[in-house]
Design an enzyme around this catalytic site. Structure first.
Site, mmCIF file in Angstrom:
data_model
loop_
_atom_site.group_PDB
_atom_site.id
_atom_site.type_symbol
_atom_site.label_atom_id
_atom_site.label_comp_id
_atom_site.label_asym_id
_atom_site.label_seq_id
_atom_site.Cartn_x
_atom_site.Cartn_y
_atom_site.Cartn_z
ATOM 1 N N ASN A 134 0.832 -1.211 0.000
ATOM 2 C CA ASN A 134 0.000 0.000 0.000
ATOM 3 C C ASN A 134 0.864 1.256 0.000
ATOM 4 O OD1 ASN A 134 -3.111 -0.165 0.276
ATOM 5 N ND2 ASN A 134 -2.381 -1.912 1.485
ATOM 6 N N HIS A 183 -7.896 -0.351 6.422
ATOM 7 C CA HIS A 183 -8.180 -1.603 7.132
ATOM 8 C C HIS A 183 -8.784 -2.590 6.125
ATOM 9 C CE1 HIS A 183 -9.153 -4.076 10.578
ATOM 10 N NE2 HIS A 183 -10.352 -4.282 10.062
HETATM 11 C C1 GRF Z 1 -3.414 -4.324 4.064
HETATM 12 O O1 GRF Z 1 -4.332 -5.347 3.854
HETATM 13 C C2 GRF Z 1 -4.023 -3.193 4.843
HETATM 14 O O2 GRF Z 1 -5.394 -3.067 4.675
HETATM 15 C C3 GRF Z 1 -3.725 -3.547 6.256
HETATM 16 O O3 GRF Z 1 -2.501 -4.199 6.240
HETATM 17 C C4 GRF Z 1 -2.276 -4.755 4.959
HETATM 18 C C5 GRF Z 1 -0.961 -4.217 4.533
HETATM 19 O O4 GRF Z 1 -0.526 -4.761 3.379
HETATM 20 N N1 GRF Z 1 -3.748 -2.408 7.109
HETATM 21 P P1 GRF Z 1 0.743 -4.169 2.630
HETATM 22 O O5 GRF Z 1 1.886 -4.226 3.620
HETATM 23 O O6 GRF Z 1 0.431 -2.811 2.177
HETATM 24 O O7 GRF Z 1 0.910 -5.136 1.499
#
Ligand code: GRF
Length: 197
Positions: free
Chosen positions: A17, A110
């Site tokens: 993300n 989330h």
């Molecule tokens: C994602 O699913 C987000 O919604 C949650 O943690 C995960 C992080 O994934 N808060 P990444 O590290 O961005 O792949």
């Protein structure tokens, strides 16, 4: 157009993300300039990815602080020292205590619908397993402001996906994650646009 806001990204995991937000900033889809990444552990796979994007990554391990309060303050002080005006939590797994000066300036994504699938223990695959166990027909992802309570601050946006009859936690996670990639940049862009500081 106003100057881009300075943005810090907090990660504990893959950095997917965070990387997606960095690209959205660089492509002009989010009016922000990433100035710092804070990682809660050196082994987080996102550390190398974000460093190779040319970002400064500060590794702040909870184990090196005496308490949650000290840890939280150090993380936020490091973000402040970088010039960050806003923080996007992106897979961040540590508790933060939010002082008044940061209220309304920290966002989180989330991987479930809130408030039902949030709170202690509801992170990562635990969320998707809980959704399947509950027999819900829909899941999704939620972007919200961060306050002192876990998964609790004002909801800014959510995106829903169907839960399919043959879903496993893994297939559901992939469907939700694909939506995270759209929802987070879009919501951060809207929120920063509405909140000049
Ligand atoms: C994602 O699913 C987000 O919604 C949650 O943690 C995960 C992080 O994934 N808060 P990444 O590290 O961005 O792949």
């Amino acid at each position: 157009m106003s100057d881009p806001k300075k943005l810090a990204l907090f990660i504990s995991g893959t950095g997917g993300n965070a990387l997606n937000l960095v690209r959205a900033c660089r492509e002009g889809r989010v009016p922000a300039e990433p100035v710092l990444v804070v990682a809660s552990k050196a082994a987080a796979p996102g550390v190398l990815k974000l460093r190779s994007e040319g970002l400064l990554v500060a590794i702040l391990d909870r184990k090196d602080a005496n308490s949650d309060e000290v840890y939280s303050k150090v993380c936020l002080d490091v973000a402040k020292a970088s010039g960050a005006e806003f923080i996007a939590l992106a897979g961040w797994l540590r508790r933060l205590s939010i002082p008044p000066e940061w209220e309304g300036r920290i966002l989180n994504i989330h991987p479930g619908l809130l408030p039902k699938f949030g709170g202690p223990g509801m992170y990562g695959m635990h969320v998707h397993r809980a959704v399947l166990a509950s027999g819900e027909k829909e899941s999704g992802c939620t972007v919200h402001l961060v306050d002192d309570e876990l998964d609790h601050g004002r909801i800014l946006a959510e995106c829903r996906v169907p839960v399919l009859p043959d879903d496993t936690a893994e297939t559901l996670q992939q469907r939700v994650y694909a939506k995270e990639m759209e929802l987070y940049p879009k919501t951060v862009a809207e929120y920063l646009g509405e909140n000049p500081r």
